[in-house]
Design a protein around this motif. Structure first.
Motif, mmCIF file in Angstrom:
data_model
loop_
_atom_site.group_PDB
_atom_site.id
_atom_site.type_symbol
_atom_site.label_atom_id
_atom_site.label_comp_id
_atom_site.label_asym_id
_atom_site.label_seq_id
_atom_site.Cartn_x
_atom_site.Cartn_y
_atom_site.Cartn_z
ATOM 1 N N GLY A 175 0.807 -1.220 0.000
ATOM 2 C CA GLY A 175 0.000 0.000 0.000
ATOM 3 C C GLY A 175 0.831 1.258 0.000
ATOM 4 N N LEU A 176 1.899 1.274 0.791
ATOM 5 C CA LEU A 176 2.727 2.482 0.871
ATOM 6 C C LEU A 176 3.556 2.674 -0.395
ATOM 7 C CD1 LEU A 176 3.769 2.063 4.595
ATOM 8 C CD2 LEU A 176 2.268 3.841 3.667
ATOM 9 N N THR A 177 3.968 1.573 -1.029
ATOM 10 C CA THR A 177 4.654 1.692 -2.318
ATOM 11 C C THR A 177 3.724 2.309 -3.355
ATOM 12 O OG1 THR A 177 6.116 -0.184 -1.894
ATOM 13 C CG2 THR A 177 5.724 0.384 -4.204
ATOM 14 N N ALA A 178 2.503 1.794 -3.430
ATOM 15 C CA ALA A 178 1.531 2.329 -4.386
ATOM 16 C C ALA A 178 1.242 3.793 -4.117
ATOM 17 C CB ALA A 178 0.242 1.511 -4.323
ATOM 18 N N ALA A 179 1.048 4.138 -2.858
ATOM 19 C CA ALA A 179 0.727 5.518 -2.505
ATOM 20 C C ALA A 179 1.853 6.469 -2.892
ATOM 21 C CB ALA A 179 0.429 5.618 -1.008
ATOM 22 N N ASN A 180 3.094 6.064 -2.665
ATOM 23 C CA ASN A 180 4.226 6.918 -3.044
ATOM 24 C C ASN A 180 4.329 7.075 -4.556
ATOM 25 O OD1 ASN A 180 6.379 7.900 -0.858
ATOM 26 N ND2 ASN A 180 5.394 6.041 -0.074
ATOM 27 N N ASP A 181 4.108 5.987 -5.298
ATOM 28 C CA ASP A 181 4.137 6.076 -6.758
ATOM 29 C C ASP A 181 3.072 7.045 -7.263
ATOM 30 O OD1 ASP A 181 6.143 4.211 -6.764
ATOM 31 O OD2 ASP A 181 4.981 2.623 -7.732
ATOM 32 N N LEU A 182 1.879 6.944 -6.710
ATOM 33 C CA LEU A 182 0.772 7.798 -7.148
ATOM 34 C C LEU A 182 1.031 9.254 -6.786
ATOM 35 C CD1 LEU A 182 -2.062 5.358 -6.088
ATOM 36 C CD2 LEU A 182 -1.536 6.027 -8.444
ATOM 37 N N LEU A 201 15.819 4.165 0.101
ATOM 38 C CA LEU A 201 15.535 4.703 1.429
ATOM 39 C C LEU A 201 16.794 4.939 2.258
ATOM 40 C CD1 LEU A 201 12.440 2.474 2.290
ATOM 41 C CD2 LEU A 201 12.420 4.902 1.662
ATOM 42 N N GLY A 202 17.949 4.606 1.700
ATOM 43 C CA GLY A 202 19.214 4.852 2.389
ATOM 44 C C GLY A 202 19.513 3.858 3.492
ATOM 45 N N LEU A 203 18.907 2.673 3.442
ATOM 46 C CA LEU A 203 19.152 1.653 4.453
ATOM 47 C C LEU A 203 20.324 0.771 4.041
ATOM 48 C CD1 LEU A 203 15.425 0.647 5.069
ATOM 49 C CD2 LEU A 203 16.859 2.075 6.554
ATOM 50 N N VAL A 246 11.458 -0.114 6.188
ATOM 51 C CA VAL A 246 11.015 0.135 4.813
ATOM 52 C C VAL A 246 9.637 0.787 4.809
ATOM 53 C CG1 VAL A 246 10.292 -0.962 2.664
ATOM 54 C CG2 VAL A 246 12.491 -1.559 3.690
ATOM 55 N N PRO A 247 8.594 0.166 5.382
ATOM 56 C CA PRO A 247 7.308 0.861 5.400
ATOM 57 C C PRO A 247 7.304 2.120 6.254
ATOM 58 C CG PRO A 247 7.187 -1.194 6.639
ATOM 59 C CD PRO A 247 8.475 -1.211 5.882
ATOM 60 N N GLU A 248 8.075 2.137 7.310
ATOM 61 C CA GLU A 248 8.100 3.337 8.149
ATOM 62 C C GLU A 248 8.622 4.545 7.366
ATOM 63 O OE1 GLU A 248 8.689 1.455 12.631
ATOM 64 O OE2 GLU A 248 10.452 1.917 11.420
ATOM 65 N N LEU A 249 9.694 4.366 6.620
ATOM 66 C CA LEU A 249 10.253 5.474 5.843
ATOM 67 C C LEU A 249 9.367 5.836 4.654
ATOM 68 C CD1 LEU A 249 14.035 4.488 5.989
ATOM 69 C CD2 LEU A 249 12.897 6.355 7.212
ATOM 70 N N LEU A 250 8.734 4.831 4.040
ATOM 71 C CA LEU A 250 7.770 5.142 2.973
ATOM 72 C C LEU A 250 6.610 5.953 3.522
ATOM 73 C CD1 LEU A 250 7.656 1.718 1.060
ATOM 74 C CD2 LEU A 250 8.640 3.871 0.221
ATOM 75 N N ALA A 251 6.163 5.623 4.725
ATOM 76 C CA ALA A 251 5.062 6.361 5.341
ATOM 77 C C ALA A 251 5.473 7.792 5.674
ATOM 78 C CB ALA A 251 4.589 5.640 6.600
#
Length: 486
Positions: free
Chosen positions: A17-24, A75-77, A217-222
């Motif tokens: 979900g967070l990947t999709a949201a960032n792409d959009l 994400l720089g991880l 990963v999801p935390e930084l995308l969020a």
């Protein structure tokens, strides 16, 4: 209740979900993400238990998981390799722990020959499978009618060979008894990793970890989405199609003739599939009106939402043939990695043990040692009939068969039980029952009107992994962008 208007509403703040949201968002569309939990990450969860950082959910990165590797880099991880120096341990049917190095564990020469031959046969079959479309293989119907266990037992009467071959996609990955899913489902699991040989190679499939935990990963995308990620917002209703513009009315209730009601409902579903009216998504606190929605959660959770009108009958039938597996992930932390002193890598497995596999899971830079073990399918069910103390004793006894009596005395002990997690309901992911993949697989990712679907459970490459979730997030975003631009 507050109201929000967005181009897209994403339901689920996991990696998909967070990947999709960032792409959009990058493409210029407005988004909001609704998450039922009080945290982002879904089946990724890093927490501190009794002073020890534990990865309670997914954690590994393998070399073929390019979507995840790219995201981690973006994400720089940073990552580090799983410890694997020294001997591995195998416990055979005689209950004796045997040390070994290399890929083949210590079995009788004839059993080794059988395992090699069937592995080569499986690799050849997997090479013909498109992980995104396994149902298109000419033998898909035949392979989906026979269970994984039954097929293996057709190949050989060597029980030890069968147990070790079945283990990779059964206890280790799909986390279901091997008689409950098909050969085709097993081949998909292997194809998602590139080959059956990859799937059974722990040094490949469990290669690296992210420093600080994979939930970053999801935390930084969020973080990139800021206030457009709303937690503690379980979605109760999704009103789609023409009904979405009149979402203030009460929830559906049948009136009049039953036949007329059914006819009217069928007509509403068909109209909604081709409507451009969008969706209205309702939680206890928020109403979101949007052009499109993405369901970024496991299909087994769809019934927690009231769809108005209902999803088409194909989806209703399909979702009854999908279920989660179940595995207990056991974390045992010690004052030091004592097994290394014995020249052991920490890698251990046995289809005869309660904990069917275990690994050195020591955190980067930590002086303490951590073992992670797994108990799955029927064994996991049986353990939860015991008290917590009895369960712990049985699991640690099993680990001691690999590492010796010192394994019975961790300073921190924790069991990840995703089966009781309200918004997951099992682990690691969902799979079809016998015959379900060939029958319904082609419909699994198909949008329903303005509603698009994305999660690791419906991935091809990266199936059941974070890599697959990210790939599915990209795919769902691309579908919406194509429609929005068209």
């Amino acid at each position: 209740m507050s109201e929000i208007t967005r181009d897209v509403v994403v339901i689920g703040a996991g990696a998909a979900g967070l990947t999709a949201a960032n792409d959009l968002r990058k493409a210029g569309l407005s988004v909001v993400v609704l998450e039922a939990r009080d945290r982002v990450g879904g089946r990724l969860w890093t927490d501190v238990i009794d002073g020890a950082m534990l990865e309670l959910g997914g954690q590994w990165v393998s070399p073929d998981q390019q979507a995840l590797i790219d995201t981690v880099a973006d994400l720089g991880l940073s990552t580090y390799s799983r410890y694997r120096e020294g001997d591995s341990v195998y416990v055979g049917p005689d209950g004796v722990a045997k040390r070994f190095t290399g890929e083949m564990f210590p079995v009788a020469p004839e059993t080794e020959r059988v395992i090699d031959e069937i592995t080569a046969r499986l690799d050849a079959m997997v090479a013909e499978i498109d992980p995104d479309k396994p149902w298109e293989h000419p033998n898909a119907a035949e392979w989906d009618k026979i269970s994984w266990d039954a097929w293996l037992r057709q190949q050989t009467d060597d029980d030890e060979a069968v147990r070790n071959l079945a283990f990779a996609t059964g206890s280790a990955m799909l986390t279901k008894p091997t008689h409950t899913f098909s050969l085709l489902q097993s081949l998909l699991m292997a194809a998602s990793a590139g080959s059956y040989s990859h799937l059974v190679d722990a040094d490949f499939i469990l290669d690296k970890r992210v420093v600080g935990g994979l939930q970053q990963v999801p935390e930084l995308l969020a973080e990139r989405l800021g206030d457009d990620v709303l937690l503690n917002q379980p979605v109760r209703r999704i009103i789609w199609g023409p009904d979405a513009v009149a979402a203030d009315r009460p929830a559906d209730s049948a009136t009049g003739s039953r036949v007329d009601d059914l006819r009217a409902l069928t007509a509403r579903v068909e109209a909604a599939k081709s409507s451009a009216s969008g969706v209205t998504v309702i939680t206890d606190d928020v109403t979101v009106r949007a052009r499109y929605a993405i369901l970024a959660l496991a299909p087994v959770l769809y019934p927690r939402i009231s769809f108005e009108p209902p999803l088409p009958r194909k989806q209703h039938q399909m979702h009854q043939h999908i279920s989660m597996g179940f595995v207990i992930k056991v974390h045992a932390v010690y004052d030091r990695p004592f097994w290394r002193e014995q020249g052991l890598s920490g890698t251990a497995f046995s289809p005869y043990e309660l904990s069917h596999e275990a690994y050195d899971n020591t955190n980067h830079g930590d002086e303490r040692g951590t073992l992670v073990g797994f108990v799955s399918d029927q064994n996991a069910d049986d353990l939860f009939r015991l008290s917590a103390e009895e369960r712990k004793e049985r699991i640690l006894e099993s680990l001691s068969h690999y590492y010796g009596p010192e394994a019975k005395n961790p300073i921190v002990y924790y069991e990840s039980d995703w089966g009781t997690e309200e918004w997951t309901r099992g682990a690691y992911a969902a799979s079809f029952d016998l015959g379900g993949l060939q029958r319904y697989g082609a419909d699994l990712r198909e949008p329903v009107g303005p509603i698009h679907l994305a999660c690791s459970d419906m991935a091809g490459a990266g199936y059941q992994h974070v890599d697959g979730a990210i790939r599915q997030g990209h795919r769902a975003a691309d579908e919406i962008l194509e429609r929005a631009r068209g």
